[in-house]
Design a protein around this motif. Structure first.
Motif, short mmCIF file in Angstrom:
data_model
loop_
_atom_site.label_atom_id
_atom_site.label_comp_id
_atom_site.label_asym_id
_atom_site.label_seq_id
_atom_site.Cartn_x
_atom_site.Cartn_y
_atom_site.Cartn_z
N CYS A 98 -8.01 -7.77 -29.41
CA CYS A 98 -7.44 -8.87 -28.38
C CYS A 98 -7.66 -10.57 -28.76
O CYS A 98 -8.93 -10.39 -28.49
CB CYS A 98 -7.39 -8.42 -27.14
N VAL A 99 -6.57 -11.17 -28.52
CA VAL A 99 -7.58 -12.36 -29.69
C VAL A 99 -6.59 -13.35 -28.60
O VAL A 99 -4.90 -13.22 -29.10
CB VAL A 99 -7.02 -12.76 -30.93
N SER A 100 -7.10 -14.03 -28.14
CA SER A 100 -5.81 -15.74 -27.87
C SER A 100 -6.37 -16.90 -28.10
O SER A 100 -7.43 -16.93 -29.02
CB SER A 100 -6.12 -15.10 -26.09
N PHE A 101 -5.31 -17.70 -27.94
CA PHE A 101 -5.74 -18.93 -27.84
C PHE A 101 -4.60 -19.96 -27.91
O PHE A 101 -3.20 -19.66 -27.31
CB PHE A 101 -5.29 -19.18 -30.04
N LEU A 159 -11.97 -13.99 -29.32
CA LEU A 159 -12.03 -12.76 -29.91
C LEU A 159 -12.19 -11.64 -28.81
O LEU A 159 -13.79 -11.70 -28.70
CB LEU A 159 -12.58 -12.32 -30.96
N ALA A 160 -12.01 -10.44 -28.44
CA ALA A 160 -12.32 -9.44 -27.23
C ALA A 160 -12.74 -8.60 -28.24
O ALA A 160 -10.88 -8.10 -29.15
CB ALA A 160 -11.34 -9.49 -25.72
N THR A 161 -13.38 -7.59 -27.93
CA THR A 161 -14.21 -6.20 -28.66
C THR A 161 -14.51 -5.75 -27.61
O THR A 161 -15.30 -6.49 -26.64
CB THR A 161 -14.54 -6.88 -30.23
N VAL A 162 -14.99 -4.14 -28.09
CA VAL A 162 -15.54 -3.54 -27.43
C VAL A 162 -16.48 -3.06 -27.98
O VAL A 162 -15.70 -2.51 -29.19
CB VAL A 162 -14.90 -2.53 -26.15
N PHE A 176 -0.97 -18.14 -27.41
CA PHE A 176 -0.43 -16.78 -27.24
C PHE A 176 -1.47 -15.64 -27.34
O PHE A 176 -2.53 -16.30 -27.39
CB PHE A 176 0.04 -16.43 -28.91
N LYS A 177 -1.27 -14.59 -26.61
CA LYS A 177 -2.48 -13.53 -27.14
C LYS A 177 -1.84 -12.49 -27.56
O LYS A 177 -0.97 -11.91 -27.38
CB LYS A 177 -2.55 -12.59 -25.25
N VAL A 178 -2.58 -11.66 -28.57
CA VAL A 178 -2.35 -11.34 -29.79
C VAL A 178 -3.00 -9.86 -29.37
O VAL A 178 -5.04 -9.82 -29.56
CB VAL A 178 -2.59 -11.36 -31.44
N ASN A 197 -16.42 -7.63 -24.66
CA ASN A 197 -17.39 -8.90 -25.03
C ASN A 197 -16.60 -9.70 -25.97
O ASN A 197 -15.21 -9.67 -26.68
CB ASN A 197 -18.02 -8.67 -26.60
N VAL A 198 -15.86 -11.12 -25.50
CA VAL A 198 -15.54 -12.07 -26.17
C VAL A 198 -16.47 -13.49 -26.55
O VAL A 198 -17.14 -13.69 -25.85
CB VAL A 198 -14.31 -12.56 -24.99
N SER A 199 -15.62 -13.90 -27.43
CA SER A 199 -16.58 -14.40 -28.36
C SER A 199 -15.63 -15.22 -28.24
O SER A 199 -14.71 -15.28 -29.25
CB SER A 199 -16.96 -13.37 -29.74
N PRO A 200 -15.86 -16.74 -28.91
CA PRO A 200 -15.44 -17.56 -29.49
C PRO A 200 -15.41 -18.11 -30.64
O PRO A 200 -16.17 -17.66 -31.63
CB PRO A 200 -15.77 -19.04 -28.73
#
Length: 148
Positions: A61-64, A15-18, A73-75, A25-28
């Motif tokens: 933005c979320v990627s898995f 999960l990417a946030t700002v 996917f990137k969402v 910030n990117v956090s699993p």
């Protein structure tokens, strides 16, 4: 494969946030699910920075990625923090509890309303015409010394 199927095969999402100063910030996240074509749910087990960032800037933005196939996917979307008092809480919690029991303390839930999505493919799929999901799996098993 569908977005939901890739989410089910992926161990983590990212999960990417700002924050309010636009510092990323990117956090699993371990507990997540694609609820439907428009909604991704992520359990907030231990993510105070992600929560704070979503409350100040709800674009995420979320990627898995399925780690062996190296596809996913990137969402992108708009996130909300769903608290236990929210009307959606019970249904959303039930969807996440299918993945993990009460030993995982879910403080709240990040609901991501999907605005766009795109497939993720490892560069090998573009660079080498003979690349298949099966060849990617075999390569990953050798590279990471994993046995079936």
């Amino acid at each position: 494969m569908t977005m939901k199927e890739y989410a089910e095969k992926s161990v983590l999402c990212w999960l990417a946030t700002v924050d309010e100063d636009l510092v990323p910030n990117v956090s699993p996240k371990e507990l997540f699910t694609v609820l439907d074509d428009d909604t991704l749910l992520i359990a907030n087990v231990a993510s105070p920075v992600s929560e704070k960032n979503i409350l100040s800037n709800n674009k995420v933005c979320v990627s898995f990625v399925e780690v062996f196939e190296q596809r996913g996917f990137k969402v992108k979307g708009i996130a909300r923090v769903i608290v236990p008092e929210s009307t959606e809480w019970t249904g959303y919690l039930a969807a996440l509890r299918k993945l993990a029991d009460e030993r995982y303390p879910i403080k709240n839930i990040f609901e991501v309303k999907i605005t766009s999505s795109a497939r993720i493919l490892a560069p090998s799929y573009f660079l080498f015409s003979e690349t298949t999901p099966e060849s990617q799996i075999e390569s990953a098993l050798k590279t990471y010394k994993v046995r079936r």
